[in-house]
Design an enzyme around this catalytic site. Structure first.
Site, PDB file in Angstrom:
ATOM      1  N   GLU A 358       0.833  -1.211   0.000  1.00  0.00           N
ATOM      2  CA  GLU A 358       0.000   0.000   0.000  1.00  0.00           C
ATOM      3  C   GLU A 358       0.872   1.267   0.000  1.00  0.00           C
ATOM      4  O   GLU A 358       0.590   2.240   0.700  1.00  0.00           O
ATOM      5  CB  GLU A 358      -1.012  -0.044   1.150  1.00  0.00           C
ATOM      6  CG  GLU A 358      -1.863  -1.300   1.036  1.00  0.00           C
ATOM      7  CD  GLU A 358      -3.268  -1.191   1.560  1.00  0.00           C
ATOM      8  OE1 GLU A 358      -3.735  -0.077   1.797  1.00  0.00           O
ATOM      9  OE2 GLU A 358      -3.885  -2.251   1.711  1.00  0.00           O
TER      10      GLU A 358
HETATM   11  C1  FAD Z   1       2.170  -9.253   0.665  1.00  0.00           C
HETATM   12  C2  FAD Z   1       1.835  -8.249  -0.381  1.00  0.00           C
HETATM   13  C3  FAD Z   1       0.509  -8.016  -0.698  1.00  0.00           C
HETATM   14  C4  FAD Z   1       0.184  -7.092  -1.704  1.00  0.00           C
HETATM   15  N1  FAD Z   1      -1.136  -6.899  -2.016  1.00  0.00           N
HETATM   16  C5  FAD Z   1      -1.449  -6.098  -3.079  1.00  0.00           C
HETATM   17  C6  FAD Z   1      -2.800  -5.960  -3.501  1.00  0.00           C
HETATM   18  O1  FAD Z   1      -3.730  -6.499  -2.906  1.00  0.00           O
HETATM   19  N2  FAD Z   1      -3.059  -5.215  -4.606  1.00  0.00           N
HETATM   20  C7  FAD Z   1      -2.073  -4.575  -5.295  1.00  0.00           C
HETATM   21  O2  FAD Z   1      -2.359  -3.909  -6.290  1.00  0.00           O
HETATM   22  N3  FAD Z   1      -0.765  -4.671  -4.900  1.00  0.00           N
HETATM   23  C8  FAD Z   1      -0.445  -5.421  -3.813  1.00  0.00           C
HETATM   24  N4  FAD Z   1       0.869  -5.540  -3.404  1.00  0.00           N
HETATM   25  C9  FAD Z   1       1.904  -4.858  -4.168  1.00  0.00           C
HETATM   26  C10 FAD Z   1       2.511  -3.692  -3.418  1.00  0.00           C
HETATM   27  O3  FAD Z   1       1.597  -2.651  -3.282  1.00  0.00           O
HETATM   28  C11 FAD Z   1       3.795  -3.318  -4.156  1.00  0.00           C
HETATM   29  O4  FAD Z   1       4.717  -4.348  -3.853  1.00  0.00           O
HETATM   30  C12 FAD Z   1       4.337  -1.979  -3.735  1.00  0.00           C
HETATM   31  O5  FAD Z   1       3.539  -0.958  -4.265  1.00  0.00           O
HETATM   32  C13 FAD Z   1       5.769  -1.757  -4.211  1.00  0.00           C
HETATM   33  O6  FAD Z   1       5.909  -2.049  -5.562  1.00  0.00           O
HETATM   34  P1  FAD Z   1       7.110  -3.004  -6.057  1.00  0.00           P
HETATM   35  O7  FAD Z   1       7.124  -4.202  -5.190  1.00  0.00           O
HETATM   36  O8  FAD Z   1       6.960  -3.190  -7.517  1.00  0.00           O
HETATM   37  O9  FAD Z   1       8.422  -2.177  -5.746  1.00  0.00           O
HETATM   38  P2  FAD Z   1       9.125  -1.086  -6.665  1.00  0.00           P
HETATM   39  O10 FAD Z   1       8.165  -0.016  -7.015  1.00  0.00           O
HETATM   40  O11 FAD Z   1       9.834  -1.776  -7.767  1.00  0.00           O
HETATM   41  O12 FAD Z   1      10.177  -0.476  -5.655  1.00  0.00           O
HETATM   42  C14 FAD Z   1      11.409  -1.156  -5.315  1.00  0.00           C
HETATM   43  C15 FAD Z   1      12.125  -0.275  -4.300  1.00  0.00           C
HETATM   44  O13 FAD Z   1      12.403   1.016  -4.866  1.00  0.00           O
HETATM   45  C16 FAD Z   1      11.837   2.025  -4.057  1.00  0.00           C
HETATM   46  N5  FAD Z   1      11.319   3.103  -4.892  1.00  0.00           N
HETATM   47  C17 FAD Z   1      10.515   3.000  -5.970  1.00  0.00           C
HETATM   48  N6  FAD Z   1      10.241   4.227  -6.471  1.00  0.00           N
HETATM   49  C18 FAD Z   1      10.887   5.105  -5.687  1.00  0.00           C
HETATM   50  C19 FAD Z   1      11.004   6.526  -5.680  1.00  0.00           C
HETATM   51  N7  FAD Z   1      10.371   7.287  -6.593  1.00  0.00           N
HETATM   52  N8  FAD Z   1      11.759   7.106  -4.720  1.00  0.00           N
HETATM   53  C20 FAD Z   1      12.381   6.363  -3.785  1.00  0.00           C
HETATM   54  N9  FAD Z   1      12.326   5.010  -3.741  1.00  0.00           N
HETATM   55  C21 FAD Z   1      11.585   4.396  -4.677  1.00  0.00           C
HETATM   56  C22 FAD Z   1      10.706   1.346  -3.301  1.00  0.00           C
HETATM   57  O14 FAD Z   1      10.395   2.048  -2.116  1.00  0.00           O
HETATM   58  C23 FAD Z   1      11.285  -0.024  -3.028  1.00  0.00           C
HETATM   59  O15 FAD Z   1      12.120   0.028  -1.919  1.00  0.00           O
HETATM   60  C24 FAD Z   1       1.216  -6.404  -2.372  1.00  0.00           C
HETATM   61  C25 FAD Z   1       2.545  -6.617  -2.012  1.00  0.00           C
HETATM   62  C26 FAD Z   1       2.856  -7.519  -1.027  1.00  0.00           C
HETATM   63  C27 FAD Z   1       4.297  -7.717  -0.647  1.00  0.00           C
END
Ligand code: FAD
Length: 377
Positions: A358
């Protein structure tokens, strides 16, 4: 300012605590170990009237408020954080979107049974190329007659496969970027909705997290949620409120870890020392801080005041707090803290996830900073 709970809030907290200890606690370790989602728990939550706490009785809800809702998520998560996130996504994200943007017919068909605990909700935003950068989504929605045809895939969908109702965001106008995104209500069983891999996770293992694919999935135009082009706004506004649920979840996890540490001390007769006293008081202070921030955001939401900044602050503080408190609890339990039976190792794994979903905590810092700067300029 008034810092007291109503009698109803005190009663519901006590009931949730009893339910969590008697119905969830006995299986929490086994569900975590085998990643077992237990539908009976959601069914019972529905029967007890907690699957639609903030919605009016007209929509099948409990007619209560977001503060009471946050207290319920906190108490469930104090025992089982997987149950906490299952209910938080169901209520704050899926049901909220329909409650806020749905037509009367959509509310009757979807919100009512969701609030009654007859249907479980899910929220589908993340894709392989769009996590933090939600605007990069690629799933498409093409209008064909009286339907939209969805193609693409969504990842990490909490309640995926188990839920009956999916809020799905897709690009309906590729030229218009964020303003070309539209939200849809997709039902389990619709042709072209395919459930993919279930993820094997570090934490909240007894909540399901699944990939969803849309292969020429025809969604009736009546299932469009809100106007065309409003999808991105709906997604972001849903997450604003969702963060209150996650902050409550993290607060519950921190409290659960502290409970487990106290139980360990009593069970093993560990000698109290100044170190333990200092740690206890520090952990309890941080938990209380997270609780107050969470309740403040929930209270503002209930009162119809702006809450985006408060929700982001609560989510950031509470999830960081939960990780710190759980790490300390594992450390103070010594080797026992590394064993499954200690519970604190599960709380630590669950806490870590609250810093990621989230909106990661890096993203929360950006959100908070922007909102603070906009207030001062
Ligand atoms: C258990 C679990 C349940 C989930 N449930 C849902 C759900 O129900 N529905 C749904 O849609 N999604 C869901 N998600 C997805 C979740 O919302 C995403 O994992 C989250 O938004 C982060 O995206 P990503 O994993 O692609 O990381 P990325 O966006 O690839 O980020 C990787 C890293 O880079 C950092 N980063 C990225 N952009 C920036 C920036 N501009 N500045 C600084 N740092 C940055 C991030 O903070 C992170 O540390 C779930 C995730 C998990 C782990």
């Amino acid at each position: 300012m008034q810092f007291s709970y109503t009698q109803d809030q005190q009663d519901i907290r006590a009931k949730v605590r009893e339910f969590a200890l008697t119905k969830m606690e006995p299986t929490s370790e086994e569900r975590d170990e085998f990643e077992r989602f237990d539908r009976d728990i959601f069914d019972s939550i529905g029967e007890l009237g907690w699957s639609g706490i903030p919605w009016s009785q007209r929509f099948g809800g409990g007619g209560s408020d977001f503060l009471t809702y946050a207290m319920v998520i906190e108490e469930l998560s104090r025992v089982c954080a997987s149950t906490g996130v299952m209910l938080s996504v169901h209520t704050s994200l899926a049901s909220w979107a329909i409650h806020t943007y749905g037509t009367d017919a959509q509310k009757q068909t979807y919100l009512f049974p969701m609030a009654q605990g007859k249907k479980l909700g899910a929220y589908c935003l993340t894709e392989s190329e769009s996590g933090s950068d939600a605007g990069a989504m690629r799933t498409t929605a093409t209008k064909e007659g009286d339907a939209y045809v969805l193609n693409g895939s969504k990842l990490f969908v909490t309640n995926g496969g188990e839920a009956e109702v999916y809020i799905v965001f897709a690009v309906s106008d590729a030229q218009n970027k964020q303003k070309g995104t539209t939200a849809f209500i997709v039902e389990k069983g619709m042709e072209g909705l395919i459930f993919g891999t279930k993820e094997n996770k570090l934490g909240i293992r007894s909540s399901t997290t699944m990939e969803l694919r849309f292969e020429d999935c025809r969604v009736p135009a009546d299932n469009r949620l809100g106007p065309e082009g409003e999808g991105f706004r709906i997604a972001m506004r849903s997450l604003d409120g969702g963060r209150i649920g996650i902050a409550a979840q993290a607060t519950g996890i921190g409290q659960g870890a502290l409970d487990a540490l106290v139980a360990y001390q009593e069970q093993y007769g560990v000698r109290r020392s100044e170190l333990f006293d200092a740690s206890f008081s520090e952990m309890a202070s941080h938990i209380e801080g997270a609780r107050l921030l969470t309740y403040q955001a929930a209270w503002r939401k209930s009162k119809g005041l702006s809450y985006g900044k408060q929700a982001a602050i609560a989510k950031l503080f509470a999830s960081d707090m939960a990780v710190k408190v759980c790490l300390r609890a594992v450390q103070l339990c010594g080797v026992w803290g590394c064993l499954k039976e200690s519970k604190v190792e599960r709380y630590l794994r669950d806490a870590k996830v609250t810093q990621i979903y989230e909106g990661t905590n890096e993203i929360q810092r950006i959100v908070i900073s922007r909102l603070l700067l906009s207030e001062t300029t």
